[in-house]
Design an enzyme around this catalytic site. Structure first.
Site: not given
Lengths: 611, 295
Positions: A113, A233, A235, A245, A248, A281, A346, A381
């Site tokens: 990730f 955040q 995304h 969404l 990721e 991100r 997000h 994050r």
């Protein structure tokens, strides 16, 4: 009157885990949630859960990645707790039957990730949150923990001492959606807020309609500081038309981002020469918008995310849910075409200030999950770090509330000796100075009372509030106010931020507050009155929007997700500190507390963040 | 819609100093402005055409409220909602509520087919409002609460019975076979996970139960969702054989799997494409194979 040892507000991942932990520690527990537990937004999480499970990886690497990802605004004791305990929590989920994706040897799979130095994200297809939510709810059913579903918590019952740190939370007041009854819930030992996100302050968000920041707003008005609220955040991969969404995980598996000219821009335009699509991100979100704004976006709005080269077998095995989402909500077949994506709101990195056991500065009041700020995410994050937060801090708060001694916290809460006052020059008066007591639960105006009296008074106030809203026959409707707030936040407090726009947002929020004074509920019914609930949620959104914007205006630097036009550098000399906003006499008050960079065995020295 | 303007400071150094790059960017920006103008012209044309054609979707929405005079007698209300490409039934309901009638009541939350709140009876079929495109439906679009469930108000039905049935099959993992060591997971083969995969997708929306004729006539029938939940655990190799027997006993009760008459209505309406009827049949087969008594 309902009486329990521990009341958990909200029944997503954090709330369910907290309830299980509190019950295992011997407490009599009830959950109060405005949805049914399986409707909670944790179910929409897709990507996975980070845990250092395998040889070659360890919690220290995970902690290092998390501190770097946070742009050094995370508190090390909380980050270390997260990374030390997430392996056992993930295995615990497996022992509770969670349907993780598997390797050939039957062990839980892991994948790479963004921002991680090891492929440590465990997952269940591209629907990890769904499986986590259902697995935890199954355990709550198994244990017979009482759940009051479709009960909307209106407010906290908090005693009324002058100083927030002297106050105690004795319970909550809730509205039973089905009947319109307003009732009190007394908590002998603690109330745990687990109310989730606040994405509904924006109009393009991955968040559910229910994510209105109720817990943050209630705690704030009870005197608990909100921490780092400007850190929102965005995304990088959400569907342009709906905000749905796209995990990721797509990039984790090797998905590629292209601009209109077919360039792999993350590399070709130098946004992240090492990690490309797997940069963190904030970096990817800014890269996409920069492409669009420099004329290389598709339809001048979005970019393409291509996963076709991964092959049908791998896509169906690991990302099947993404095919359905792209098809249902954008009409695109991900096996045949690239998917359109753009950044969307997000996650809230900030929230209710807590220590590493989920405790707030008000005795008996805890917060966990997205509504809380422990703080483990700092200014950004990492993907796969939200779900372990839910279970690690859910468990810790549940145990602590039930009376287990977990030792002394190293993250401090409340305005202590290290607090530094802040200054702000807002273009309008903030808060609600015209009604200082308003709907605050604690305003320092009364003397200390017994627990029963505190709960009883909160109950009366909320019954009055509901009646007042229902009795009014005309005025402004909540939908208009909500839309105005969402519009100004999306236009002015988004990925790119500048001073004039932030001030404009404060002017708009002030205007929305003025209009809210005339709000009325059109539906007179006491049966399932969603009009009433949404009206109260909208009140919470006003405070949330203001906290975010105040923080964004005050923080004059560029850190993590917080980009400022006028301030293009991270300034560690002045800004290695948390933005705190407290509700004080009906208006937000700004102050700061230092970041804790000292971990268990080492100090995390801020470094330049490159990917 | 929400695309923000970048500031020059955000650009790379080379873009500012390299004259060729600058020209290329100017060209792109010119091109972008041209496209924007063209799109704006098209948008205005479309808006005018839409206004002229009064392109609005006609919804007929079920209304009922036991508390409000005038709504105690169930009725249908007509709403005419302006259509935009990609609009779903849920979008149309939200528009109708926010613009026309704030008392219009329905459950919804995630807008992405995972929370299971907004299962509705749309043009005679159980579907999720958020997952159903208006453009796929004939007009007027009839929107009703899920059949065979008690209506609380407007489109909201009482889900308690559904939840009770779900909880009656012991819907939680039970195993005595714990691996050694705190950080050791139980092994599960990829094949076995694949076998239970679709069954784990259930979002508890209640569409299947509402579509089932048998459940409509037999209030005690466990129903497709609860049986699928039992399947999810019975087929999970980690629970072990003893527990599987216990699970088969639960679904073999009088109002269990043998009530299913394989009409496939549950399978047809399931928004997560779970092969519910197949799962029920497979449990029947397992039950026979295990030599348990059956009715």
């Amino acid at each position: 009157m309902h009486e329990y040892d521990v009341i958990v507000v909200g029944a997503g991942g954090a709330g369910l885990r907290a309830a299980i932990a509190a019950q295992e520690a011997g407490a009599d527990v009830a959950m109060v949630t405005k949805l049914h537990p399986v409707r909670s937004h944790t179910g929409a999480a897709e990507g996975g859960i980070n845990a250092a499970l395998r040889e070659g990886d360890d919690w220290e690497l995970h902690a290092y990645d998390t501190m770097k990802g946070s742009d050094y605004l995370g508190d090390a004791p909380a980050v270390e707790a997260l990374t030390q305990e997430s392996p056992e929590e993930v295995i615990q989920l497996e022992h509770w039957g969670m349907a993780f994706s598997r390797d050939d040897d039957g062990r839980v799979s892991q994948r790479p990730f963004g921002g991680l130095s090891f492929p440590r994200t465990t997952y269940a297809g591209a629907e990890t949150g769904h499986h986590l939510l259902h697995t935890l709810y199954e355990q709550v059913v198994k244990r017979g923990i009482e759940v009051f579903d479709e009960w909307y918590v209106l407010n906290l019952a908090v005693s009324d001492e002058d100083e927030p740190t002297d106050r105690t939370c004795h319970g909550v007041v809730a509205y039973e959606t089905a009947t319109g009854n307003v009732e009190a819930f007394t908590a002998r030992d603690g109330v745990i807020l687990a109310t989730g996100g606040l994405g509904q302050v924006y109009d393009h968000t991955t968040n559910a309609v229910a994510n209105t920041g109720d817990g943050v707003a209630m705690a704030y008005r009870a005197g608990v500081p909100a921490e780092d609220m400007e850190m929102i955040q965005f995304h990088p991969t959400t569907l342009p038309s709906t905000g749905v969404l796209i995990s990721e995980g797509v990039r984790g598996e090797g998905g590629i981002l292209y601009n209109e000219e077919g360039e792999r821009f993350m590399f070709e335009h130098g946004y992240a020469n090492n990690d490309g699509e797997l940069a963190s991100r904030d970096v990817v979100s800014r890269a996409e918008l920069t492409e669009v704004n420099e004329g290389r976006g598709i339809e001048d709005e979005y970019v393409h995310l291509d996963m076709r080269h991964l092959g049908e077998e791998r896509i169906v095995d690991r990302l099947e849910n993404i095919l359905h989402l792209a098809e249902d909500f954008e009409g695109v077949d991900g096996l045949e075409e690239p998917m359109p994506v753009k950044p969307g709101q997000h996650y809230a990195m900030g929230g209710i200030e807590t220590d590493e056991f989920g405790r707030t500065c008000v005795d008996g009041l805890y917060a966990v999950g997205e509504c809380a700020c422990a703080s483990v995410h700092g200014a950004n994050r990492l993907g796969g770090n939200a779900l372990p937060e839910l279970i690690v801090f859910g468990k810790r708060a549940g145990r602590h509330a039930a009376g287990e001694d977990l030792g002394d916290p190293r993250v401090t809460v409340g305005r202590g000796a290290d607090a530094e006052p802040g200054t702000l020059e807002p273009p309008v008066e903030l808060g609600e100075p015209w009604s200082a007591d308003g709907d605050a639960v604690a305003d320092g105006g009364a003397t200390a009372e017994t627990a029963e009296a505190v709960v009883e008074r909160a109950l009366e106030r909320e019954r009055e509030r509901v009646n007042r809203l229902l009795e009014r026959d005309e005025g402004t409707q909540h939908a208009d106010i909500r839309a105005a707030v969402q519009r100004t936040m999306t236009e002015n407090v988004n990925v790119f931020r500048e001073e004039d726009a932030l001030k404009e947002a404060l002017v708009d929020i002030h205007a929305a507050r003025q209009r809210y004074r005339d709000v009325y509920v059109a539906d007179p019914s006491s049966t399932y009155n969603t009009d009433l609930i949404q009206t109260i949620e909208t009140r919470n959104l006003l405070d949330i929007a203001e906290m975010i914007t105040v923080g964004a205006l005050a923080r004059e630097e560029f850190r993590g997700a917080h980009w400022r036009k006028e301030h293009q550098e991270r300034r560690d000399d002045e800004w290695l500190k948390h933005t705190m906003v407290s509700w004080s006499d009906g208006a937000p008050e700004l102050w700061y507390k230092p970041v804790v960079l000292e971990g268990e065995a080492k100090t995390y020295e801020p470094k330049e963040r490159s990917y | 819609m929400s695309t923000q303007r970048p500031e020059p400071e955000a650009e790379t150094e080379s873009a500012e100093t390299d004259p060729e790059a600058e020209t290329a960017q100017d060209r792109r920006l010119d091109e972008k402005r041209r496209r924007a103008e063209e799109r704006e012209r098209k948008r205005v044309e479309e808006a005018e055409r839409a206004a002229a054609d009064a392109e609005r979707y006609h919804l007929k929405v079920f209304r009922y409220d036991p508390e409000v005079e005038g709504k105690q007698e169930p009725r249908f209300d007509d709403f005419h909602v302006p259509y935009e490409t990609g609009m779903t039934v849920l979008d149309a309901l939200i528009y109708a509520r926010d613009e026309f009638d704030a008392s219009l009541t329905f459950r919804h939350s995630c807008r992405q087919a995972i929370c299971g709140s907004d299962a509705l009876f749309i043009n005679g079929s159980q579907r999720l409002g958020c997952q159903t495109q208006l453009s796929d439906l004939d007009q007027p679009v009839r929107i009703e609460p899920l059949p065979h469930q008690e209506v609380v108000k407007d489109l909201v039905v009482d889900m308690e019975h559904f939840y009770d049935q779900m909880e009656s099959v012991e819907p939680y993992f039970q195993t005595t076979d714990r691996p050694d060591g705190d950080l050791e997971e139980q092994r599960q083969s990829r094949e076995n996970r694949e076998k239970i995969k679709t069954s784990t997708r259930c979002i508890w929306c209640g569409a299947c139960m509402s579509s089932c004729n048998i459940a409509a006539g037999d209030n005690e029938y466990l129903g497709p969702a609860a049986i699928n939940k039992a399947y999810r655990f019975a087929m999970d190799e980690r629970e072990g054989e003893d527990m599987k027997q216990r699970r088969l006993e639960i679904i073999e009760q009088e109002h269990g799997v043998w009530r299913c008459q394989t009409q496939f209505s549950c399978t047809e309406v399931c928004p997560k494409d779970i092969p519910l009827t197949e799962h029920i049949q497979e449990l029947k087969r397992e039950a026979v194979k295990s030599n348990l008594k059956f009715w």
